[in-house]
Design a protein around this motif. Sequence first.
Motif, PDB file in Angstrom:
ATOM      1  N   GLN A   1     -75.749 -18.059 -18.901  1.00 52.31           N
ATOM      2  CA  GLN A   1     -74.633 -17.112 -18.881  1.00 52.31           C
ATOM      3  C   GLN A   1     -74.801 -16.043 -19.960  1.00 52.31           C
ATOM      4  O   GLN A   1     -74.641 -14.846 -19.709  1.00 52.31           O
ATOM      5  CB  GLN A   1     -73.310 -17.864 -19.100  1.00 52.31           C
TER       6      GLN A   1
ATOM      7  N   LEU B   1     -66.729 -17.457 -37.527  1.00 52.25           N
ATOM      8  CA  LEU B   1     -65.843 -18.488 -38.079  1.00 52.25           C
ATOM      9  C   LEU B   1     -66.638 -19.691 -38.596  1.00 52.25           C
ATOM     10  O   LEU B   1     -66.341 -20.236 -39.661  1.00 52.25           O
ATOM     11  CB  LEU B   1     -64.834 -18.909 -37.010  1.00 52.25           C
TER      12      LEU B   1
ATOM     13  N   LEU C   1     -59.830 -23.610 -28.931  1.00 50.88           N
ATOM     14  CA  LEU C   1     -60.278 -23.194 -30.264  1.00 50.88           C
ATOM     15  C   LEU C   1     -59.980 -24.254 -31.320  1.00 50.88           C
ATOM     16  O   LEU C   1     -60.740 -24.415 -32.267  1.00 50.88           O
ATOM     17  CB  LEU C   1     -59.638 -21.854 -30.651  1.00 50.88           C
TER      18      LEU C   1
ATOM     19  N   ASP D   1     -60.922 -13.090 -37.157  1.00 51.12           N
ATOM     20  CA  ASP D   1     -61.796 -13.402 -36.028  1.00 51.12           C
ATOM     21  C   ASP D   1     -61.209 -14.494 -35.144  1.00 51.12           C
ATOM     22  O   ASP D   1     -61.420 -14.485 -33.928  1.00 51.12           O
ATOM     23  CB  ASP D   1     -63.193 -13.809 -36.521  1.00 51.12           C
ATOM     24  N   GLY D   2     -60.500 -15.437 -35.738  1.00 51.70           N
ATOM     25  CA  GLY D   2     -59.827 -16.477 -34.957  1.00 51.70           C
ATOM     26  C   GLY D   2     -58.759 -15.865 -34.069  1.00 51.70           C
ATOM     27  O   GLY D   2     -58.651 -16.164 -32.875  1.00 51.70           O
TER      28      GLY D   2
ATOM     29  N   ALA E   1     -58.617 -12.703 -33.129  1.00 52.44           N
ATOM     30  CA  ALA E   1     -59.260 -11.844 -32.122  1.00 52.44           C
ATOM     31  C   ALA E   1     -59.785 -12.673 -30.952  1.00 52.44           C
ATOM     32  O   ALA E   1     -59.694 -12.275 -29.785  1.00 52.44           O
ATOM     33  CB  ALA E   1     -60.399 -11.048 -32.759  1.00 52.44           C
ATOM     34  N   LEU E   2     -60.310 -13.830 -31.275  1.00 50.16           N
ATOM     35  CA  LEU E   2     -60.831 -14.714 -30.245  1.00 50.16           C
ATOM     36  C   LEU E   2     -59.694 -15.251 -29.377  1.00 50.16           C
ATOM     37  O   LEU E   2     -59.795 -15.285 -28.136  1.00 50.16           O
ATOM     38  CB  LEU E   2     -61.566 -15.854 -30.954  1.00 50.16           C
TER      39      LEU E   2
ATOM     40  N   GLN F   1     -58.644 -12.478 -27.179  1.00 54.83           N
ATOM     41  CA  GLN F   1     -59.624 -12.235 -26.109  1.00 54.83           C
ATOM     42  C   GLN F   1     -59.443 -13.238 -24.974  1.00 54.83           C
ATOM     43  O   GLN F   1     -59.426 -12.866 -23.794  1.00 54.83           O
ATOM     44  CB  GLN F   1     -61.046 -12.331 -26.681  1.00 54.83           C
TER      45      GLN F   1
ATOM     46  N   PRO G   1     -65.317 -14.565 -18.207  1.00 57.41           N
ATOM     47  CA  PRO G   1     -66.542 -15.056 -18.859  1.00 57.41           C
ATOM     48  C   PRO G   1     -66.329 -15.764 -20.192  1.00 57.41           C
ATOM     49  O   PRO G   1     -67.020 -16.751 -20.478  1.00 57.41           O
ATOM     50  CB  PRO G   1     -67.367 -13.774 -19.072  1.00 57.41           C
ATOM     51  N   ALA G   2     -65.407 -15.269 -21.015  1.00 52.28           N
ATOM     52  CA  ALA G   2     -65.224 -15.926 -22.318  1.00 52.28           C
ATOM     53  C   ALA G   2     -64.618 -17.315 -22.110  1.00 52.28           C
ATOM     54  O   ALA G   2     -64.991 -18.270 -22.801  1.00 52.28           O
ATOM     55  CB  ALA G   2     -64.337 -15.076 -23.227  1.00 52.28           C
TER      56      ALA G   2
END
Lengths: 317, 317
Positions: free
Chosen positions: A227, A307, B204, B220-221, B223-224, B227, B296-297
């Motif tokens: 992927q 992270l 997460l 970043d956490g 943002a993830l 997302q 996809p994520a």
Amino acid sequence: MTSDTANSQDLSFTILGTGALGGFYGSRLLVGGSRVRFIAHSDVDFIRREGLRVDSPLGDQHHHPVEVYADSDEIPLSDVVCVGLKTTQNHRLVELLRPLVGEGTLILNLQNGLTMEEELAEAFPQAVVVAGLCFLCSNKVGPGHIAHLDYGLVSFAPLDARGRERIPDLMAAFSAGGVKVESQPSLPQARWRKLAWNIPFNGLSVLLDVETNRIMADPDGRALAEQLMAEVSLGAETCGVPFDEGFMPRLMEITEAMTPYAPSMRLDYLARRELEIEFMYRRPLREVARRGVRLPAIEAVARLLTLFDRRNRSAET
Amino acid sequence: MTSDTANSQDLSFTILGTGALGGFYGSRLLVGGSRVRFIAHSDVDFIRREGLRVDSPLGDQHHHPVEVYADSDEIPLSDVVCVGLKTTQNHRLVELLRPLVGEGTLILNLQNGLTMEEELAEAFPQAVVVAGLCFLCSNKVGPGHIAHLDYGLVSFAPLDARGRERIPDLMAAFSAGGVKVESQPSLPQARWRKLAWNIPFNGLSVLLDVETNRIMADPDGRALAEQLMAEVSLGAETCGVPFDEGFMPRLMEITEAMTPYAPSMRLDYLARRELEIEFMYRRPLREVARRGVRLPAIEAVARLLTLFDRRNRSAET
């Protein structure tokens, strides 16, 4: 001395960063007869005193004495400066290179990632920039001591026509030291092809805490690698250098056939060094985003790595 | 007895799965005056002997004696069967429900995830299916012993018009036990809204080994999470139940304001139980893929979770 008049064996090299990568290639260039100046950081005194050891399937080497400098020393100009620092040092790379680059100096960038050659060419218009993409498994095991484990191919790719002319001499010098070499006509294509492996396998080896064989042995690990690789392929296509049909299946086959392999990011993670996320993930994402395309799974992996990296380096030992 | 003639207090309940969730809601229904039959597995003898303890900010309860059955027992029919098993047991759910479901039995599915109500309705055309989406932080701390930590709202959503008619009585019975209740008109909308939280924060919390506050505290956490939530939103839209504008920012605010919270998947992971990846991730992905859209994520996270789960359960203790 210019490359036009020199034999390859006459090329002189400065190795910026005497680590797993710079130490290994510097050693091979010495074996091949080149003059090599090493720049080391933490172990400069050690190397001055004890020399540089490189254990390798190509033959163990102990170079002593060896021409080694601290970056604050006065360092004679060489024909070629090899950039062997991790990309995590790139914020100070131009400053480190400034005293090492003269008119016509060849900057050979051995780093992973994307976009650094362009930055170097902009900072040093008097220099010639060539990328050397390294397929190497090597580890620094102690001061002045490198353990080369496997592989070693350098694939040269020029940023422009001036670089292209100088690649044959570079290939000769590396080759004389027993290093496998090849050249690729297109730098962006070479970089994206390398990312096709680096992006899946470096990141997953950290997130899953395994070597490549374990990723390949698990259907979900393999699906995840595929992927991510498919998103790299979309990135390459977006940047005008699409992969050939068959390239990705071949890359999976090669990885399948490899012995258990710890990608450099895994080695960095285990050593609690900063991970090369910026140049290996964020720069490619940015290049693609500038063209209006997103790579969501790679974005997610880049954030997870950020992270993991932060936790890893703040953890108490 | 049918719901048309019964007062809510007259409804009888069978709780399939006396764990953190079923044990808690069964206890509250008892407190509210309903007749409750528990089905337990490993601790059925213990509960028969010692009763059921539920520690809760709503008041600690010790129900003793309590009507408890093994799933192999002859169990009288109740008006409502509450499905309190983890979705990881869903491969045997229809078989477990068969002796518990008669004409007009209400199956109240308290599970996470997507598509199980449709499967239940297909398997039991004589039953009425309602979803009860639980917003609950509860943990099983020992045999016959549940620790309810926080929250508890049940949001009821009907699969069809027959279910809709019976929701008021359900709400009354839960409410009588001090449980906050609400109802939502659209089951797919309710499910997707819940996934908007579950997909980012359950996954997460496992991959990063943290509670929700640590995810929210890191750019970043966050943002993830955003997302992944944006991909859930695309999924909801693809399935015809788009989120209102402002829904996602509000959800992030609510999560921000929460005390450190361990989502159920994190509790499962820490207890080395199988993770609810199939119904919380793969089924939503499949529903969206059937309509030609990929997330996809979320795909990447689902695969990573599969690998984490496998390693977690095979690890030596």
